[in-house]
Motif scaffolding. Structure first.
Motif, PDB file in Angstrom:
ATOM      1  N   ILE A  37      59.126  52.603   0.119  1.00  0.00           N
ATOM      2  CA  ILE A  37      58.631  51.407   0.212  1.00  0.00           C
ATOM      3  C   ILE A  37      58.593  50.935   1.637  1.00  0.00           C
ATOM      4  O   ILE A  37      59.549  50.914   2.379  1.00  0.00           O
ATOM      5  CB  ILE A  37      59.257  50.378  -0.613  1.00  0.00           C
ATOM      6  CG1 ILE A  37      59.713  50.745  -2.098  1.00  0.00           C
ATOM      7  CG2 ILE A  37      58.848  48.729  -0.595  1.00  0.00           C
ATOM      8  CD1 ILE A  37      60.565  49.827  -2.989  1.00  0.00           C
ATOM      9  N   LEU A  75      57.229  47.385   4.093  1.00  0.00           N
ATOM     10  CA  LEU A  75      56.761  46.230   3.846  1.00  0.00           C
ATOM     11  C   LEU A  75      56.009  45.583   4.980  1.00  0.00           C
ATOM     12  O   LEU A  75      56.512  45.663   6.190  1.00  0.00           O
ATOM     13  CB  LEU A  75      58.067  45.169   3.361  1.00  0.00           C
ATOM     14  CG  LEU A  75      58.644  45.623   2.019  1.00  0.00           C
ATOM     15  CD1 LEU A  75      60.059  45.062   2.034  1.00  0.00           C
ATOM     16  CD2 LEU A  75      58.098  45.225   0.774  1.00  0.00           C
ATOM     17  N   ALA A 123      64.463  46.492  -1.115  1.00  0.00           N
ATOM     18  CA  ALA A 123      63.226  45.811  -0.604  1.00  0.00           C
ATOM     19  C   ALA A 123      63.603  44.245  -0.536  1.00  0.00           C
ATOM     20  O   ALA A 123      63.107  43.657   0.315  1.00  0.00           O
ATOM     21  CB  ALA A 123      62.041  45.966  -1.516  1.00  0.00           C
ATOM     22  N   VAL A 155      53.436  44.722  -0.264  1.00  0.00           N
ATOM     23  CA  VAL A 155      54.344  45.879  -0.644  1.00  0.00           C
ATOM     24  C   VAL A 155      53.621  47.073  -0.548  1.00  0.00           C
ATOM     25  O   VAL A 155      52.513  47.011  -1.563  1.00  0.00           O
ATOM     26  CB  VAL A 155      55.146  45.581  -1.977  1.00  0.00           C
ATOM     27  CG1 VAL A 155      56.290  46.604  -2.345  1.00  0.00           C
ATOM     28  CG2 VAL A 155      55.670  44.102  -1.949  1.00  0.00           C
ATOM     29  N   ILE A 200      57.294  45.935  -8.056  1.00  0.00           N
ATOM     30  CA  ILE A 200      57.766  47.139  -7.634  1.00  0.00           C
ATOM     31  C   ILE A 200      58.155  47.995  -8.756  1.00  0.00           C
ATOM     32  O   ILE A 200      57.688  49.129  -8.919  1.00  0.00           O
ATOM     33  CB  ILE A 200      58.762  47.125  -6.533  1.00  0.00           C
ATOM     34  CG1 ILE A 200      58.262  46.548  -5.349  1.00  0.00           C
ATOM     35  CG2 ILE A 200      59.282  48.402  -6.276  1.00  0.00           C
ATOM     36  CD1 ILE A 200      59.358  46.340  -4.241  1.00  0.00           C
TER      37      ILE A 200
END
Ligand code: ADP
Ligand code: MG
Ligand code: ZN
Length: 475
Positions: free
Chosen positions: A6, A8, A163, A193, A224
């Protein structure tokens, strides 16, 4: 087995008084299109002038994340056609952003931590708002030209939990620095995201999907999770290459799924080029010196609370989780005689536990000075900890003075030794057998005597004084 990857991108609205390239106010206005001028309406001939306050706040942020602050950075034009952008381009920083190569630490519950690298933070102008109203669409340009800091992480997070920890830390830093409101509902802290998966052990990055416009931590977590599940399913069904393409998706909160919104633009689609109407952005030595003097940040404050107030890790985390709470606590502590122990429990257990509905730390009837005074009355033994809860119940509902409420509810502790001595004598005289047993070695009975005296005083005797007097009398 798969690993989640991930990265951001967070757009933070900076809380400057005026917009990025004109002197229109950034304040919210219910009336549409009033905070506008030829520059933010992009009328022909109007020229942008850079607002230095934006640079000051960017320097503060760069300092907070231990980043490189470029003494010279530049603006670029990013072309796109959408009604909320009257110029048909956005002014941003592509090639040389103001802040690069920073980092932020996230803390896990087990006490371990992890560093997330921040690739860059760049300055850009916000767009206006399209308002869709039945068959017609309207455009409000009050927000057009509001300064944003876009903060782009490296793809370093490996789960939805990581995250969220990153976002909460980032959010708290923005609030501690007071460079933005960071209100997710109002859109002043907007998160995109980027999610991909890969077989565990694989170093290469696989196709990422970008999920946009999710306005709470809870929904980001959920988005997510469902997106990761979709990608893993596609992989296991052997249709990964067809199903998972680089694109922008929306999270549907009702159906709990992500849906394709549009294909991913390539940099070439934006036809970036250096912005010709603006000078380079120069962070002078004086500016760098001045704005790198930033307020104490969450990690440092937590460390200080543990050392200075002998607080445990958990309480220190709770109290420093927001700058409002930390300030609340320190205001309580500024009153004479207040101990950290009393202040901590009154704040984190009693007070927070009594906030309901729309009530927050800063809008209830009880402010830090009032709760501090209540702590003072516990610590100077005017009232017991138990009585403090009753007083607080009353204060949450009524605008009143702490001492008046103690008086009114008759909760003053009896610390007058003479009065307590009389009660102790009465209890001792009424229980001659128990006294004999106690003096014969049955020490457990001590609690019985304390209980009887407390009962006789209807709970108002100071237990410590009762203990001392009984010890002396019973020998
Ligand atoms: P772009 O400029 O096209 O938006 P970037 O390379 O700047 O792309 O990346 C944007 C964001 O996506 C960054 O936060 C980055 O960490 C993240 N990212 C890039 N590749 C991946 C990937 N394979 N999986 C998850 N996140 C990624
Ligand atoms: Mg991007
Ligand atoms: Zn303007």
């Amino acid at each position: 087995m798969f690993e989640v990857v991930i990265g951001l991108e967070v757009h933070v609205q900076l809380n400057t008084k005026t917009k990025l390239f004109c002197s229109c106010p950034t304040s919210f206005n219910h009336k549409q299109n009033v905070n506008t001028c030829p520059t933010c309406l992009a009328l022909p001939g109007a020229l942008p002038v850079f607002n230095k306050e934006v640079l000051h706040k960017s320097i503060m942020f760069g300092t907070a994340i231990d980043a490189t602050i470029n003494e010279v950075s530049y603006f670029d034009r990013k072309s796109y056609f959408y009604p909320d952008s009257p110029s048909a381009y956005q002014i941003t920083q592509l090639y040389t952003p103001v802040v690069e190569h920073g980092k932020l630490t996230i803390d896990f519950e087990d006490g371990s931590n992890k560093t997330i690298r921040i690739n860059r933070a760049h300055i850009e102008a916000d767009a206006g708002k399209n308002i869709h109203d039945g068959d017609i669409s309207k455009v409000d340009l009050n927000r057009a030209g509001t300064p944003l800091l876009e903060i782009v992480s490296e793809p370093d997070m490996r789960s939805a939990d990581e995250a969220i920890l990153y976002l909460k830390k980032l959010h708290s830093i923005i609030r501690y620095l007071d460079i933005g409101d960071a209100n997710m509902q109002e859109g002043s802290f907007r998160v995109d995201v980027n999610v991909s998966i890969r077989p565990k052990g694989d170093e290469k990055l696989y196709t990422r999907v970008e999920i946009k416009n999710i306005n709470s931590f809870k929904f980001i977590q959920k988005a997510i999770e469902v997106e990761v599940a979709r990608q893993i399913d596609a992989w296991e069904d052997g249709i990964y290459d067809d199903e998972i393409v680089q694109e922008t998706r929306l999270f549907d909160q009702v159906k709990q799924e992500t849906r394709s919104m549009r294909g991913k633009e390539e940099a070439a689609d934006y036809r970036y080029f250096p912005e010709p109407d603006l000078l380079k952005v120069v962070a002078t030595k004086e500016m760098l010196e001045k704005y790198s003097q930033i307020p104490e940040l969450p990690d440092a404050k937590k460390e200080r609370f543990i050392n200075e107030y002998k607080m445990n890790e958990y309480n220190a985390s709770v109290i420093t989780s927001s700058v409002e709470m930390a300030n609340f606590f320190e205001t309580m502590m500024s009153l004479e005689g207040v101990t950290p122990k009393t202040a901590t429990s009154l704040l984190t257990v009693e007070f927070l536990g009594r906030l309901k509905g729309e009530q927050t730390l800063t809008n209830s009837l009880v402010d830090a000075l009032k709760l501090g005074k209540l702590a003072q009355r516990v610590d100077d033994k005017t009232i017991s900890g138990k009585a403090a809860k009753e007083v607080l119940d009353y204060l949450m509902e009524n605008e009143a003075d702490v001492d008046d409420v103690i008086e009114k509810l008759g909760l003053k502790q009896v610390t007058d030794t003479g009065a307590i001595e009389v009660m102790c004598d009465e209890v001792i005289n009424a229980n001659p057998e128990k006294v004999e047993q106690y003096q014969g070695g049955k020490e457990k009975l001590f609690g019985f005597f304390v209980g009887q005296v407390m009962k006789a005083s209807k709970g108002s005797a100071n237990p410590q004084v009762v203990n001392e007097i009984l010890k002396a009398k019973l020998g």
